[in-house]
Design a protein around this motif. Structure first.
Motif, short mmCIF file in Angstrom:
data_model
loop_
_atom_site.label_atom_id
_atom_site.label_comp_id
_atom_site.label_asym_id
_atom_site.label_seq_id
_atom_site.Cartn_x
_atom_site.Cartn_y
_atom_site.Cartn_z
N LYS A 187 0.71 -1.21 0.12
CA LYS A 187 0.01 0.01 0.01
C LYS A 187 1.05 1.46 -0.19
CE LYS A 187 -3.63 -2.52 0.41
NZ LYS A 187 -4.65 -2.80 -0.65
N THR A 188 2.07 1.13 0.04
CA THR A 188 3.05 2.24 -0.19
C THR A 188 3.35 2.92 -1.45
OG1 THR A 188 4.90 0.63 -0.35
CG2 THR A 188 4.16 1.29 1.87
N ARG A 189 4.07 4.29 -1.44
CA ARG A 189 4.21 4.85 -2.62
C ARG A 189 5.45 3.94 -3.40
NH1 ARG A 189 4.20 11.42 -1.27
NH2 ARG A 189 2.10 11.62 -0.96
N LEU A 190 6.27 3.58 -2.30
CA LEU A 190 7.41 2.86 -2.96
C LEU A 190 7.02 1.48 -3.92
CD1 LEU A 190 10.48 2.67 -3.28
CD2 LEU A 190 10.51 1.18 -1.24
N PHE A 191 6.11 0.69 -3.35
CA PHE A 191 5.31 -0.31 -4.06
C PHE A 191 4.89 0.08 -5.38
CE2 PHE A 191 1.93 -2.91 -5.19
CZ PHE A 191 2.41 -3.97 -5.49
N ARG A 192 3.90 1.27 -5.39
CA ARG A 192 3.38 1.68 -6.61
C ARG A 192 4.31 2.29 -7.83
NH1 ARG A 192 -0.38 3.55 -2.61
NH2 ARG A 192 0.51 5.61 -2.59
N GLY A 193 5.35 3.09 -7.14
CA GLY A 193 6.28 3.63 -7.85
C GLY A 193 7.14 2.49 -8.58
N ALA A 194 7.39 1.36 -7.90
CA ALA A 194 8.23 0.36 -8.43
C ALA A 194 7.63 -0.52 -9.51
CB ALA A 194 8.73 -0.84 -7.28
N ARG A 195 6.19 -0.64 -9.51
CA ARG A 195 5.25 -1.36 -10.28
C ARG A 195 5.12 -0.36 -11.78
NH1 ARG A 195 -0.35 -3.84 -8.99
NH2 ARG A 195 0.26 -4.68 -10.93
N VAL A 196 5.15 0.92 -11.57
CA VAL A 196 5.01 1.93 -12.56
C VAL A 196 6.38 1.76 -13.22
CG1 VAL A 196 4.70 4.34 -13.39
CG2 VAL A 196 3.28 3.23 -11.62
N LEU A 197 7.61 1.61 -12.70
CA LEU A 197 8.93 1.83 -13.22
C LEU A 197 9.08 0.63 -13.86
CD1 LEU A 197 11.55 3.19 -13.59
CD2 LEU A 197 12.20 1.97 -11.21
#
Length: 285
Positions: A187-197
């Protein structure tokens, strides 16, 4: 990459042996075997203490055996991907003089050793992924890579061999969000950012770069066929190399369709399910 007029493979060295009529040296064979055991050791002996130190021993100890296995594969694959991209860039930016003269059959010890290291990794990766729930896409990808990097040691298309290393550019981001999900940080920004990257790098490295590279390579092979240049290599190796890009790129296209389906959900409920299970659907490659 244009085929040169030097259509004969480089001369075999004193320590070379023949496999399907091709030059393969004992140092390269040993490099492949050593590479296999190194990646195995990293998975089994390094990843656990490393992740325990990053996420905390208590959290690590509460993970199931299957979750720890997935973390071991993901972390090891991420380490390999960083190394592969670095070595691939070095081989492309600073090519061996023989490769500059002959980009098809030029002998580059650096590229052949790198290919041997990669073959050892995909040998380990194939067995590691086979030890748990089997994802057929993973197995096809790993098998194609294993055969490709074995064949590349003969030598054959050293520039393309280095370029294939760049396909791994998206893997560290994939491995990152896989481990974040396992440790409950989905649920973190790091998780979402890694998926987009991961989605962006996957498209750039494997499709935007990979498809033109594959088409260009097939054009080079067609040009060699016309002048009889492929007769310099044995038939089993040539036929294997001509067929391998088809299932390899097919798997990449299939994975990209899964990525799109996860990134553009049809409903909020599907989006929530995708966030929880996305890393399981798109495997570490």
């Amino acid at each position: 990459l244009k085929p040169s007029h030097a259509l004969r493979p480089s001369k075999r060295g004193a320590m070379d042996l023949e496999v399907f009529g091709e030059a393969l040296s004992w140092p390269q064979v040993l490099t492949t075997v050593i590479s296999f055991f190194c990646w195995l050791a990293i998975e089994q002996s390094v990843v656990g203490p490393l992740l325990s130190g990053i996420f905390g021993r208590e959290l690590w100890n509460t993970r199931s055996a299957e979750q720890k296995r997935q973390c071991g594969i993901s972390a090891t694959s991420g380490i390999f991907a960083l190394l592969a991209v670095l070595l691939g860039l070095i081989g492309l930016v600073f090519p061996d003089p023989a490769v500059v003269v002959d980009p098809i059959y030029g002998r580059s010890q650096f590229t052949q050793t790198t290919a041997a290291m990669a073959a050892g990794f995909f040998w380990w990766n194939l067995l590691a992924d086979s030890s748990g729930p089997v994802l057929r896409g993973n197995l096809v990808h790993h098998a194609c890579c294993l055969v490709t990097f074995i064949c590349a040691q003969h030598p054959f298309s050293p520039r393309v061999t280095c370029a294939l290393m760049l396909f791994e550019a998206s893997t560290p981001a994939l491995c990152t969000f896989t481990m974040l999900r396992i440790f409950g940080y989905d649920k973190t920004r790091l998780f979402r950012g890694a998926r987009v990257l991961f989605a962006v790098l996957f498209f750039l490295a494997r499709l935007a770069f990979g498809i033109p590279l594959t088409v260009s390579w097939y054009m080079d092979m067609h040009a060699l066929f016309k002048v009889g240049g492929l007769q310099a290599h044995s038939a089993p190796i040539i036929y294997a190399l001509l067929v391998l890009p088809i299932p390899f790129m097919g798997v990449n296209l299939y994975w990209f369709l899964l990525i799109i389906r996860q990134c553009v959900p049809k409903s909020a409920a599907r989006s929530a399910r995708g966030a929880r299970s996305g890393a399981q659907i798109v495997p570490c490659a």
